[in-house]
Motif scaffolding. Sequence first.
Motif, PDB file in Angstrom:
ATOM      1  N   CYS A   1       0.511  -1.334   0.185  1.00  0.00           N
ATOM      2  CA  CYS A   1      -0.148   0.005   0.282  1.00  0.00           C
ATOM      3  C   CYS A   1       0.814   1.129   0.106  1.00  0.00           C
ATOM      4  CB  CYS A   1      -1.471  -0.031   1.167  1.00  0.00           C
ATOM      5  SG  CYS A   1      -1.901   1.293   1.129  1.00  0.00           S
ATOM      6  N   SER A   2       0.677   2.625  -0.741  1.00  0.00           N
ATOM      7  CA  SER A   2       1.750   3.292  -0.999  1.00  0.00           C
ATOM      8  C   SER A   2       0.746   4.597  -1.518  1.00  0.00           C
ATOM      9  CB  SER A   2       2.415   2.875  -2.130  1.00  0.00           C
ATOM     10  OG  SER A   2       2.160   2.979  -3.272  1.00  0.00           O
ATOM     11  N   SER A   3       1.385   5.800  -0.908  1.00  0.00           N
ATOM     12  CA  SER A   3       1.055   6.737  -1.422  1.00  0.00           C
ATOM     13  C   SER A   3       2.001   8.007  -1.428  1.00  0.00           C
ATOM     14  CB  SER A   3       0.242   7.231  -0.024  1.00  0.00           C
ATOM     15  OG  SER A   3      -0.095   8.707  -0.354  1.00  0.00           O
ATOM     16  N   THR A   4       2.172   9.171  -2.210  1.00  0.00           N
ATOM     17  CA  THR A   4       3.491   9.853  -3.160  1.00  0.00           C
ATOM     18  C   THR A   4       2.958  11.066  -2.320  1.00  0.00           C
ATOM     19  OG1 THR A   4       2.846   7.994  -5.163  1.00  0.00           O
ATOM     20  CG2 THR A   4       4.253  10.888  -5.010  1.00  0.00           C
ATOM     21  N   PHE A   5       3.927  11.600  -2.091  1.00  0.00           N
ATOM     22  CA  PHE A   5       3.562  13.442  -2.185  1.00  0.00           C
ATOM     23  C   PHE A   5       2.703  14.223  -3.034  1.00  0.00           C
ATOM     24  CE2 PHE A   5       5.864  12.031   2.111  1.00  0.00           C
ATOM     25  CZ  PHE A   5       4.957  12.387   2.447  1.00  0.00           C
ATOM     26  N   ARG A   6       2.230  14.906  -3.306  1.00  0.00           N
ATOM     27  CA  ARG A   6       2.234  16.026  -4.209  1.00  0.00           C
ATOM     28  C   ARG A   6       3.272  17.076  -5.013  1.00  0.00           C
ATOM     29  NH1 ARG A   6      -1.683  15.654  -0.713  1.00  0.00           N
ATOM     30  NH2 ARG A   6      -3.852  15.184  -1.189  1.00  0.00           N
ATOM     31  N   ASN A   7       3.780  17.100  -3.725  1.00  0.00           N
ATOM     32  CA  ASN A   7       4.941  18.227  -4.186  1.00  0.00           C
ATOM     33  C   ASN A   7       6.610  17.149  -3.479  1.00  0.00           C
ATOM     34  OD1 ASN A   7       3.258  20.070  -5.072  1.00  0.00           O
ATOM     35  ND2 ASN A   7       2.848  19.803  -2.707  1.00  0.00           N
ATOM     36  N   PRO A   8       7.602  17.981  -4.066  1.00  0.00           N
ATOM     37  CA  PRO A   8       8.729  17.243  -3.485  1.00  0.00           C
ATOM     38  C   PRO A   8       9.426  17.314  -2.505  1.00  0.00           C
ATOM     39  CG  PRO A   8       9.430  17.873  -5.998  1.00  0.00           C
ATOM     40  CD  PRO A   8       7.935  18.568  -5.974  1.00  0.00           C
ATOM     41  N   VAL A   9       9.199  16.332  -1.856  1.00  0.00           N
ATOM     42  CA  VAL A   9       9.905  16.196   0.022  1.00  0.00           C
ATOM     43  C   VAL A   9      11.728  16.876  -0.169  1.00  0.00           C
ATOM     44  CG1 VAL A   9      10.560  14.921   1.887  1.00  0.00           C
ATOM     45  CG2 VAL A   9       9.097  14.114   0.678  1.00  0.00           C
ATOM     46  N   LEU A  10      11.222  17.669   0.966  1.00  0.00           N
ATOM     47  CA  LEU A  10      11.881  19.040   0.927  1.00  0.00           C
ATOM     48  C   LEU A  10      13.701  17.996   1.875  1.00  0.00           C
ATOM     49  CD1 LEU A  10      10.891  22.366   2.472  1.00  0.00           C
ATOM     50  CD2 LEU A  10      11.567  21.711  -0.407  1.00  0.00           C
ATOM     51  N   GLY A  11      14.943  17.816   1.326  1.00  0.00           N
ATOM     52  CA  GLY A  11      16.547  17.614   1.851  1.00  0.00           C
ATOM     53  C   GLY A  11      15.852  17.715   3.452  1.00  0.00           C
ATOM     54  N   GLY A  12      16.410  17.050   4.706  1.00  0.00           N
ATOM     55  CA  GLY A  12      16.421  17.508   6.480  1.00  0.00           C
ATOM     56  C   GLY A  12      15.041  17.403   7.025  1.00  0.00           C
ATOM     57  N   ASP A  13      13.890  16.808   6.122  1.00  0.00           N
ATOM     58  CA  ASP A  13      12.691  17.499   6.418  1.00  0.00           C
ATOM     59  C   ASP A  13      12.335  15.725   7.436  1.00  0.00           C
ATOM     60  OD1 ASP A  13      12.471  19.658   6.301  1.00  0.00           O
ATOM     61  OD2 ASP A  13      10.581  19.926   4.764  1.00  0.00           O
ATOM     62  N   LEU A  14      11.407  16.107   7.969  1.00  0.00           N
ATOM     63  CA  LEU A  14      10.160  14.013   8.132  1.00  0.00           C
ATOM     64  C   LEU A  14       9.534  13.723   7.817  1.00  0.00           C
ATOM     65  CD1 LEU A  14      10.571  12.941  11.464  1.00  0.00           C
ATOM     66  CD2 LEU A  14       8.597  14.034  12.122  1.00  0.00           C
ATOM     67  N   ILE A  15       9.705  12.678   7.579  1.00  0.00           N
ATOM     68  CA  ILE A  15       7.932  11.916   7.391  1.00  0.00           C
ATOM     69  C   ILE A  15       7.491  11.036   8.106  1.00  0.00           C
ATOM     70  CG2 ILE A  15       7.456  10.571   5.194  1.00  0.00           C
ATOM     71  CD1 ILE A  15       9.667  10.980   3.630  1.00  0.00           C
ATOM     72  N   VAL A  16       5.924  11.457   8.655  1.00  0.00           N
ATOM     73  CA  VAL A  16       5.923  10.681   9.406  1.00  0.00           C
ATOM     74  C   VAL A  16       4.794   9.609   8.757  1.00  0.00           C
ATOM     75  CG1 VAL A  16       4.018  10.794  11.713  1.00  0.00           C
ATOM     76  CG2 VAL A  16       5.637  12.191  11.416  1.00  0.00           C
ATOM     77  N   VAL A  17       4.442   7.967   9.231  1.00  0.00           N
ATOM     78  CA  VAL A  17       3.715   6.746   7.828  1.00  0.00           C
ATOM     79  C   VAL A  17       2.682   6.377   8.883  1.00  0.00           C
ATOM     80  CG1 VAL A  17       3.762   5.278   6.947  1.00  0.00           C
ATOM     81  CG2 VAL A  17       5.452   6.600   6.548  1.00  0.00           C
ATOM     82  N   ALA A  18       1.731   6.432   9.022  1.00  0.00           N
ATOM     83  CA  ALA A  18       0.669   6.085   9.635  1.00  0.00           C
ATOM     84  C   ALA A  18       0.170   4.867   8.737  1.00  0.00           C
ATOM     85  CB  ALA A  18      -0.374   7.088  10.716  1.00  0.00           C
ATOM     86  N   ALA A  19      -0.337   3.873   9.301  1.00  0.00           N
ATOM     87  CA  ALA A  19      -1.231   2.487   8.947  1.00  0.00           C
ATOM     88  C   ALA A  19      -1.961   1.965   9.381  1.00  0.00           C
ATOM     89  CB  ALA A  19       0.005   2.056   7.509  1.00  0.00           C
TER      90      ALA A  19
END
Length: 340
Positions: free
Chosen positions: A39-57
Motif C-alpha cells: 500500500c503506497s501513497s505519493t506526496f504531491r510535491n517533492p519532499v524537502l531535504g532534511g525534513d521529517l516524514i511520518v507514516v501511519a497505517a
Amino acid sequence: MRAPLLFTLLLGFLCAVPAKAAVSYIQSSSSACGTAISCSSTFRNPVLGGDLIVVAATWDANRSLVSVGDTQGNTYHSAGTVVTIVGGFQKAQIWYAANTRAGSTNVAVVLSGAPVFQDIYVHEYQGVDPTNPLNAVSSYTASGTSLNTPTVTVPAGALIFGFGPVENGIPSPGSGFAAREMTDDNLTEDESAGVAGLYSVSMVNTVSANWISMMATFNAAGAAAPLTEGVSLNGKFTWDSGSPIHGTVAIYQQALTGDKKLGQWPVGNTGSVAVSVTLQDWGIYRFELRDLNGVLIRQSAIVALPGLTSGQLQLVLYQSNNGVKNAKFTVGMADLVTQQ
C-alpha cells in the motif's frame, strides 16, 4: 495475565531542557489500498531535504508487517509498537524517517499477504531535529465515541502527531488539533506544543465503535543533546497473591537503530532486585520481566524521561489488550511506585 507488582525507583538529578522553535506542517497524502499487499501513497510535491516524514497505517489483524520504505531510500523507524484494536480485528502503527532526502517520494507499507483492507497516511514536517527526532509515544484501544491516548510530557515547540483508526464512524479532531488526512474514515491530526507540559491525542467519533488512538511526538530542531542521568532501581516483584517472582529483569532503550539492551539482572528467589543504570534524558525505555526459563511474565513497561524537572518521572505501562495506560509520579528517595 497476573500483573506484578511493586517497584521502588530512586531517581537522581534531572536537568531542565530549554524550549525550542515550533515544527511546521508541509504536506500529506493518503491511500486506501483494499486487498493490495503493498500500500503506497505519493506526496504531491517533492519532499524537502532534511525534513521529517511520518507514516501511519492500518490493516486487518490477519497479516503482519514486512517493510516500510520509500523511493528515496529513507530509513524508517517505529514510533511505538503495532497496536491491535480491542476485539482483535484491526492493527495500526506509526513510523518516521528523519533528515529525509529531497525529491519526489512515494512511501509504501508491505504486508505478509493480501489483507482484507489496508490504508496508508504520509506526512511531511519541517523543523524537526534531524539527529534527535523522537520524543515520546503513547497509544490506547477501547470502544466508545471518545478516542484518547495517555498523556506524555512534551517540550515547547514539539510536533504532536495523532492517528485514530476506527471500525465504524468518522472521527473529528480534538481541541487544538488540525485534521490532515481522513481516507477510509480514519483520521490523522497534529498540533504544535505551545508550552512544555503533559499532552495527549484526542478525537471524537460520530458513533460508538472500537477504536485505536496513537500519538508520536517529535522534538523541534535545536533540541539539546541527551543528558545522562544515573538511576538506581531497588524493589521487589510479586504476583497479586503476594508470592515473589523469580527470574530476570532487563532494561532496553529505544534508539534509531533498534532497541539497545542496557543490562539484565537476576531477580532473587525473594523477588528482590537492585541495579544502577545510566539513562538518557529524552529517552524511552522498556523493562522486561522474565521467569527462569526466559518466558516473558510482564509486557514491557516504558519509562520516558523527556526533560522533566527534578524529582519527576513518567511511567507508561503496556496492558494485556496492547493498549497503554500511564501515570505520573513524583519520585524521591525511597518513594514507592506501584504498577497495576
